[in-house]
Design a protein around this motif. Structure first.
Motif, short mmCIF file in Angstrom:
data_model
loop_
_atom_site.label_atom_id
_atom_site.label_comp_id
_atom_site.label_asym_id
_atom_site.label_seq_id
_atom_site.Cartn_x
_atom_site.Cartn_y
_atom_site.Cartn_z
N PHE A 181 0.90 -0.99 -0.07
CA PHE A 181 -0.10 -0.18 0.42
C PHE A 181 1.00 1.75 0.15
N VAL A 182 1.66 0.64 0.74
CA VAL A 182 3.23 2.21 0.94
C VAL A 182 3.18 2.82 -0.49
N LEU A 183 4.05 1.71 -0.75
CA LEU A 183 4.70 1.67 -2.46
C LEU A 183 3.36 2.26 -3.60
N VAL A 184 2.49 1.40 -3.21
CA VAL A 184 1.52 2.20 -4.24
C VAL A 184 0.53 3.59 -3.91
N LEU A 185 0.04 3.66 -3.20
CA LEU A 185 -0.60 5.11 -3.19
C LEU A 185 0.25 5.88 -2.69
N THR A 186 1.67 6.20 -2.01
CA THR A 186 1.96 7.35 -2.31
C THR A 186 3.33 7.84 -3.44
N LYS A 187 3.13 6.73 -4.50
CA LYS A 187 4.28 6.76 -5.64
C LYS A 187 4.15 8.30 -5.48
N ASN A 188 3.57 8.91 -6.10
CA ASN A 188 3.34 10.53 -6.83
C ASN A 188 2.59 11.17 -6.44
N SER A 189 2.53 10.96 -4.21
CA SER A 189 2.33 12.30 -3.71
C SER A 189 2.67 13.38 -3.44
N ILE A 190 2.36 14.42 -2.85
CA ILE A 190 3.34 15.35 -2.79
C ILE A 190 3.84 15.28 -0.97
N LYS A 191 3.07 14.49 -1.16
CA LYS A 191 3.73 14.65 0.82
C LYS A 191 4.46 13.84 1.19
N GLN A 192 4.42 13.38 -0.10
CA GLN A 192 5.71 11.60 0.93
C GLN A 192 6.99 12.51 0.37
N ASP A 193 7.84 11.72 1.06
CA ASP A 193 9.16 11.76 0.86
C ASP A 193 9.80 11.17 -0.28
N LYS A 194 10.48 12.05 -0.74
CA LYS A 194 11.52 11.11 -2.27
C LYS A 194 12.44 10.38 -1.68
N THR A 195 13.36 10.88 -0.78
CA THR A 195 14.38 9.99 -1.04
C THR A 195 13.73 8.19 0.34
N GLU A 196 13.02 8.78 1.08
CA GLU A 196 12.32 7.62 1.91
C GLU A 196 11.71 6.88 0.87
N TYR A 197 10.79 7.32 0.00
CA TYR A 197 10.78 6.59 -0.72
C TYR A 197 11.34 5.30 -1.62
N ALA A 198 12.44 5.95 -1.89
CA ALA A 198 13.04 5.14 -3.09
C ALA A 198 14.38 4.51 -2.39
N GLU A 199 14.14 4.37 -0.72
CA GLU A 199 14.77 3.66 0.48
C GLU A 199 13.39 2.31 0.64
N ILE A 200 12.20 2.39 0.15
CA ILE A 200 10.93 1.87 0.16
C ILE A 200 11.16 1.36 -1.17
N ILE A 201 11.50 1.17 -2.11
CA ILE A 201 11.58 0.54 -2.45
C ILE A 201 12.41 -0.50 -2.92
N LYS A 202 13.59 -0.02 -2.68
CA LYS A 202 14.34 -1.14 -2.11
C LYS A 202 14.43 -2.26 -1.14
N VAL A 203 13.33 -1.55 0.24
CA VAL A 203 12.96 -2.61 1.08
C VAL A 203 12.04 -3.75 0.34
N GLY A 204 11.40 -3.25 -0.63
CA GLY A 204 10.00 -3.89 -2.15
C GLY A 204 11.06 -5.28 -2.49
N HIS A 205 12.07 -4.93 -3.02
CA HIS A 205 12.46 -5.24 -3.44
C HIS A 205 13.69 -6.61 -2.92
N PHE A 206 13.46 -6.19 -1.74
CA PHE A 206 14.27 -7.44 -0.94
C PHE A 206 13.42 -8.31 0.33
N VAL A 207 12.57 -7.77 0.26
CA VAL A 207 10.79 -8.48 1.08
C VAL A 207 10.43 -9.45 -0.22
N LEU A 208 10.89 -9.22 -1.60
CA LEU A 208 10.99 -10.60 -2.81
C LEU A 208 11.43 -11.66 -2.66
N ILE A 209 13.08 -11.04 -2.83
CA ILE A 209 13.94 -12.17 -2.79
C ILE A 209 13.58 -13.26 -1.93
#
Length: 305
Positions: A125-153
């Motif tokens: 939900f965080v990855l999908v719903l906050t992707k283009n939100s102006i209220k989402q910290d972009k640096t933090e979102y980049a870290e969350i993407i890495k988390v998503g990749h790691f969880v998939l592995i």
């Protein structure tokens, strides 16, 4: 003579299997209904968190490490229960226990499967719903993407573990299950530390849902008890949930204090507004800089005749 010996070995093996399956007998209808209601409660408990992410469109207040460790600990627990419940499935397959007892023996797998899926969906939900939100910290979102990749592995690695464990002997299977159970407990303990620290530093819960924790904290103790008293249960399957309930209770107390008791929640509201405002200003400034760079690039591009 050899045939008699083989027949006696067959009988002793069959008696051993029956004795091992007898632990799953005697399940009650009340226990079945109770466990199904708890499974439904597990799903419902995550709905406030999903709604909070949907309404706020930001991960502000959620620790990135909390998302990572929470997802991985759930996968470890799910791997553990899939392996531990394998003996019950063998009893079902050989019809050593009846259908009703067979269904009861797999309810823990259903419960933990639902819990694992719901926990990972917080990350999704965080990855999908906050992707283009102006209220989402972009640096933090980049870290969350890495988390998503790691969880998939990690999920793919767990599938390989399960295949290997189910194709070996029972001793190896239990060893792998215990390792996953212990790792789940370790990550469950660790994951609340960065989230408690994040909430303490921000002085407000942010996107973290108090409603979810109000349901899950007492539910965690009840869930631990159901896993503990289920026939054929193993300590490695419930100990992580006991630690989770204790630590989540600590986090819940902290959030309630900031949200409702400290200056009647006014400080928490102001802190959250300031943090969201800072993120919005940074995103607007970044977008403005990108627009200026694009305009300058177009002006410096020679015209084609």
């Amino acid at each position: 003579m050899n045939s008699m010996r083989d027949f006696s070995i067959f009988l002793s093996t069959r008696d051993e299997d029956i004795n091992q399956c007898s632990v799953f007998e005697g399940a009650s209808t009340v226990n079945l209904v109770f466990l199904l209601l708890i499974t439904l409660g597990i799903f419902i408990s995550y709905l406030p968190q999903y709604h909070r992410i949907y309404s706020k469109k930001t991960s502000e207040g959620l620790s990135v490490n909390f998302l990572l460790l929470g997802s991985c600990s759930s996968i470890f627990t799910l791997t553990n229960i899939i392996l531990v419940s394998g003996r019950a499935r063998d009893c079902c397959r050989t019809r050593a226990i009846n259908t009703f007892n067979c269904i009861n023996s797999q309810l823990n797998l259903l419960q933990i499967g639902v819990q694992c899926t719901c926990a990972i969906f917080i990350l999704i939900f965080v990855l999908v719903l906050t992707k283009n939100s102006i209220k989402q910290d972009k640096t933090e979102y980049a870290e969350i993407i890495k988390v998503g990749h790691f969880v998939l592995i990690h999920g793919l690695a767990s599938v390989i573990q399960i295949i290997i464990a189910l194709s070996t002997n029972h001793k190896v299977l239990i060893s792998i299950a215990n390792v996953n159970g212990l790792l789940s407990t370790l990550l469950t303990v660790i994951k609340y530390v960065p989230q408690i620290f994040t909430t303490y530093k921000l002085k407000h819960p942010g996107t973290l849902s108090i409603g979810m924790m109000c349901i899950q904290t007492p539910g965690g103790f009840i869930f631990t008890a159901t896993l503990f008293f289920t026939k054929g249960s193993h300590w490695s399957s419930w100990i992580s949930y006991l630690f989770a309930a204790l630590l989540q209770g600590t986090l819940l107390s902290l959030c309630i204090y900031y949200e409702y008791f400290r200056n009647e929640g006014i400080n928490a509201s102001l802190n959250e507004q300031r943090e969201i405002g800072r993120i919005v200003d940074e995103n607007i400034e970044t977008e403005r800089s990108n627009d200026l760079e694009r305009d300058a690039s177009r002006e410096n591009t020679p015209l084609l005749t």
